[in-house]
Design a protein around this motif. Structure first.
Motif, short mmCIF file in Angstrom:
data_model
loop_
_atom_site.label_atom_id
_atom_site.label_comp_id
_atom_site.label_asym_id
_atom_site.label_seq_id
_atom_site.Cartn_x
_atom_site.Cartn_y
_atom_site.Cartn_z
N PRO A 163 0.64 -1.04 0.34
CA PRO A 163 0.15 0.36 -0.10
C PRO A 163 0.66 1.29 0.14
N ALA A 164 0.06 1.91 -0.60
CA ALA A 164 1.05 3.26 -0.90
C ALA A 164 0.41 4.29 0.32
N ILE A 165 1.06 5.27 0.62
CA ILE A 165 0.14 5.71 2.08
C ILE A 165 0.37 7.44 1.43
N THR A 166 -0.11 8.32 1.32
CA THR A 166 0.02 9.72 1.33
C THR A 166 -0.25 10.39 2.93
N HIS A 167 0.74 11.34 3.15
CA HIS A 167 -0.50 11.96 3.91
C HIS A 167 0.23 13.20 3.77
N PHE A 168 -1.59 14.57 3.82
CA PHE A 168 -1.15 15.56 3.02
C PHE A 168 -2.08 16.87 4.24
N ASP A 169 -0.89 17.66 3.95
CA ASP A 169 -2.40 19.55 4.96
C ASP A 169 -1.90 20.32 4.42
N SER A 170 -3.03 20.07 3.18
CA SER A 170 -2.67 21.58 2.44
C SER A 170 -3.89 21.71 1.66
N ARG A 171 -4.01 22.34 0.95
CA ARG A 171 -5.33 22.29 -0.26
C ARG A 171 -4.71 21.99 -1.39
N ALA A 172 -3.46 22.34 -2.20
CA ALA A 172 -2.94 21.77 -3.28
C ALA A 172 -2.34 20.18 -2.83
N GLY A 173 -1.86 19.63 -1.85
CA GLY A 173 -2.09 18.18 -1.43
C GLY A 173 -3.30 17.62 -1.47
N ALA A 210 -4.18 9.76 1.83
CA ALA A 210 -4.66 8.82 1.08
C ALA A 210 -3.26 7.43 1.07
N ALA A 211 -4.54 6.60 0.59
CA ALA A 211 -3.62 5.31 0.55
C ALA A 211 -4.11 4.59 -0.47
N PHE A 212 -3.51 4.33 -1.86
CA PHE A 212 -3.46 3.26 -2.77
C PHE A 212 -3.23 2.01 -2.43
N ASP A 213 -3.90 1.40 -2.97
CA ASP A 213 -3.88 -0.37 -3.27
C ASP A 213 -4.00 -1.04 -2.04
#
Length: 159
Positions: A4-14, A126-129
């Motif tokens: 699994p690919a997990i990406t954290h974000f904290d902005s509107r662009a992210g 976001a978590a993919f796969d």
């Protein structure tokens, strides 16, 4: 299936980058829950084009929300998309008893999930796969969907 690919974000662009990645990954079904969809760029021309391509390919889209007012006022492209693909797009509004729900999420094909922990903030992941990451939001979406009533239908929005 890879890790699994997990990406954290904290902005509107992210957030918007991850939302577009979800759209690009979608093949069969997109389920979305947000109180009003004010931060989802549903009115953007490139999102409209991506959704039209996805729906033309046989995909389905379900949106659950507390209020459709923001979509009705600010997303005419999305309302046209709803009219053009009414067979593949469904929108529902939650009852007042569920208006305390403040998170926001997008589930794609039962494999990918985009979540904001609170709809008032841009912090999330976001978590993919990652089907295991979709399990809880998937059950929550189905429960929300079952309690909600049809909204944004062509007859009620004047389309």
């Amino acid at each position: 299936m890879g890790a699994p690919a997990i990406t954290h974000f904290d902005s509107r662009a992210g957030f918007e980058a991850q939302w577009r990645a979800c759209l690009a990954a979608a093949r069969e079904r997109i389920d979305l829950f947000d109180p009003d969809f004010a931060v989802f760029p549903l009115g953007a021309s490139e999102v409209d084009a991506a959704l039209r391509t996805y729906l033309k390919g046989g995909g389905s889209l379900r949106l659950a929300m507390h209020s459709p007012a923001h979509i009705e006022r600010h997303y005419p492209r999305f309302l046209r998309l709803l009219r053009d693909y009414s067979h593949a797009v469904a929108c529902r509004a939650t009852p007042r008893t569920l208006h305390g729900l403040t998170d926001s999420f997008c589930i794609v094909d039962g494999r990918h999930v985009l979540r904001r922990f609170h709809s008032g903030y841009m912090r999330g992941e976001a978590a993919f796969d990652a089907p295991e990451a979709v399990d809880l939001p998937g059950h929550r979406f189905e429960a929300i969907w079952a309690e909600s009533q049809a909204a944004l239908q062509p007859g009620t929005t004047g389309l």
